[in-house]
Design an enzyme around this catalytic site. Structure first.
Site, PDB file in Angstrom:
ATOM      1  N   ASN A  11       2.596   7.783  -1.430  1.00  0.00           N
ATOM      2  CA  ASN A  11       3.892   6.630  -0.249  1.00  0.00           C
ATOM      3  C   ASN A  11       4.701   5.829  -1.035  1.00  0.00           C
ATOM      4  O   ASN A  11       4.310   5.064  -0.931  1.00  0.00           O
ATOM      5  CB  ASN A  11       3.052   6.181   0.824  1.00  0.00           C
ATOM      6  N   LYS A  13       6.996   4.501   0.417  1.00  0.00           N
ATOM      7  CA  LYS A  13       7.387   3.357   1.313  1.00  0.00           C
ATOM      8  C   LYS A  13       9.116   3.764   1.714  1.00  0.00           C
ATOM      9  O   LYS A  13       9.850   4.285   1.497  1.00  0.00           O
ATOM     10  CB  LYS A  13       6.648   2.086   1.114  1.00  0.00           C
ATOM     11  N   HIS A  97       0.934   4.289   9.361  1.00  0.00           N
ATOM     12  CA  HIS A  97       0.366   3.767   8.392  1.00  0.00           C
ATOM     13  C   HIS A  97       0.306   1.846   8.794  1.00  0.00           C
ATOM     14  O   HIS A  97       0.846   1.539   9.970  1.00  0.00           O
ATOM     15  CB  HIS A  97       1.056   3.630   7.292  1.00  0.00           C
ATOM     16  N   GLU A  99       1.928  -0.341   7.875  1.00  0.00           N
ATOM     17  CA  GLU A  99       3.163  -1.433   8.259  1.00  0.00           C
ATOM     18  C   GLU A  99       4.100  -1.083   9.220  1.00  0.00           C
ATOM     19  O   GLU A  99       4.597  -1.600  10.026  1.00  0.00           O
ATOM     20  CB  GLU A  99       3.480  -0.999   6.883  1.00  0.00           C
ATOM     21  N   GLU A 169      -7.198   2.939   4.655  1.00  0.00           N
ATOM     22  CA  GLU A 169      -6.301   2.130   4.002  1.00  0.00           C
ATOM     23  C   GLU A 169      -6.676   0.219   4.068  1.00  0.00           C
ATOM     24  O   GLU A 169      -6.215   0.184   5.332  1.00  0.00           O
ATOM     25  CB  GLU A 169      -5.104   2.102   3.947  1.00  0.00           C
ATOM     26  N   GLY A 175      -0.987  -3.021  -1.533  1.00  0.00           N
ATOM     27  CA  GLY A 175      -0.115  -3.634  -1.784  1.00  0.00           C
ATOM     28  C   GLY A 175      -0.726  -5.430  -2.687  1.00  0.00           C
ATOM     29  O   GLY A 175       0.000  -5.514  -3.031  1.00  0.00           O
ATOM     30  N   SER A 215      -4.985  -0.412  -3.896  1.00  0.00           N
ATOM     31  CA  SER A 215      -3.873  -0.361  -4.850  1.00  0.00           C
ATOM     32  C   SER A 215      -4.974   0.369  -5.761  1.00  0.00           C
ATOM     33  O   SER A 215      -5.785  -0.316  -6.365  1.00  0.00           O
ATOM     34  CB  SER A 215      -5.164  -1.998  -4.542  1.00  0.00           C
TER      35      SER A 215
HETATM   36  P1  13P Z   1      -0.715   0.818  -2.579  1.00  0.00           P
HETATM   37  O1  13P Z   1      -1.301   1.545  -3.115  1.00  0.00           O
HETATM   38  O2  13P Z   1       0.960   0.108  -3.506  1.00  0.00           O
HETATM   39  O3  13P Z   1      -1.505  -0.786  -2.731  1.00  0.00           O
HETATM   40  O4  13P Z   1      -0.414   1.496  -0.937  1.00  0.00           O
HETATM   41  C1  13P Z   1      -0.992   1.883  -0.257  1.00  0.00           C
HETATM   42  C2  13P Z   1      -0.266   2.544   0.719  1.00  0.00           C
HETATM   43  O5  13P Z   1      -0.454   1.575   1.722  1.00  0.00           O
HETATM   44  C3  13P Z   1      -0.239   3.718   0.837  1.00  0.00           C
HETATM   45  O6  13P Z   1      -0.004   4.276   1.661  1.00  0.00           O
END
Ligand code: 13P
Length: 251
Positions: A11, A13, A97, A99, A169, A175, A215
């Site tokens: 992803n 983002k 997601h 976010e 997740e 992150g 992560s």
């Molecule tokens: P990270 O791998 O940067 O922690 O992000 C995970 C994520 O949100 C994938 O959709």
């Protein structure tokens, strides 16, 4: 042992312009072109989808979008329809997601409509769920996930979900560099598979792919993938660099 095909998904983002995305996709493709025993997907931002599609079309690297809107077309400024995604070359779409739930008002109800729209347009939905740190600390992890799954998949029959991918997740692991331990992740994945069995039956529960995200890096993917109910990964930061992501893909 299971016959589920692993899926390693990136992803991206809100990173990369079209040219950057093409460059990364080209390098990734070169590194993973011989991989056949697992599925690979990258989800660049909308603005790069068409360009990246020209690079990955017909290769082992699948293309995904990071969101959609459920209407076919209309006066919905700023939104992107499922038809637009398939025309741009997408096979997958990430839905719900954390976010988007946290910053853009996505709810279990909008997630449900989006999964329905993805299905209707032959896009594979990657349905994201996960608890916050506060919810985990309050021992609410399983009840939060139960509600996200039940509401997100409300009104579906097992036959509607054959291609659906679930991505667990934990919000506190995204992150942050704080990966769930493989046993913490396995505990949740096993709970989720049992929940799918309770709601939709054993056949779907055994075939559905449940990815872990949060992560994921080259140094923890092997241990995570060693868990019986972890069928792949949804990778954020570590998917932005082709070499790093290829190490995760080729764990
Ligand atoms: P990270 O791998 O940067 O922690 O992000 C995970 C994520 O949100 C994938 O959709």
């Amino acid at each position: 042992m299971t016959s589920r095909t692993a899926l390693i998904a990136g992803n991206w983002k809100m990173y990369k312009t079209g040219d950057d995305a093409v460059e990364t996709a080209r390098r990734l493709l070169d590194l993973v072109k011989d991989v056949r025993d697992r599925d690979i997907m990258i989800a660049p931002p909308f603005t790069a989808l068409s360009q990246v599609s020209q690079i990955v079309n017909g290769t082992p690297v699948g293309l995904g979008a990071q969101n959609l809107y459920w209407e076919k077309e209309g006066a919905f400024t700023g939104e992107i329809s499922p038809e637009m995604l398939t025309a741009a070359g997408c096979q997958y779409v990430i839905i719900g997601h954390s976010e988007r739930r946290q910053f853009f008002g996505e709810t279990d109800e909008t997630v449900n409509q989006k999964i329905r729209a993805a299905n209707a347009n032959s896009l594979i939905p990657v349905f994201c769920i996960g608890e916050s740190e506060q919810e985990r600390d309050s021992n609410l992890t399983f009840s939060v996930l139960d509600k996200q799954v039940q509401s997100g998949l409300q009104g579906f029959a097992s036959g509607d979900l054959e291609r659906l991918v679930i991505a667990y997740e934990p919000v506190w692991a995204i992150g942050t560099g704080k990966t769930a331990t493989s046993s913490q992740a396995q505990e949740v994945h096993s709970f989720l598979r049992s929940l799918v069995e309770k709601l939709f039956g054993e056949i779907l529960a055994q075939s559905i792919r449940i990815l872990y995200g949060g992560s994921v890096k080259p140094n923890n993917i092997v241990e995570l993938m060693g868990m019986p109910d972890i069928d792949g990964a949804l990778v954020g930061g570590a998917s932005l660099d082709a070499e790093t992501f290829s190490k995760i893909v080729c764990y």
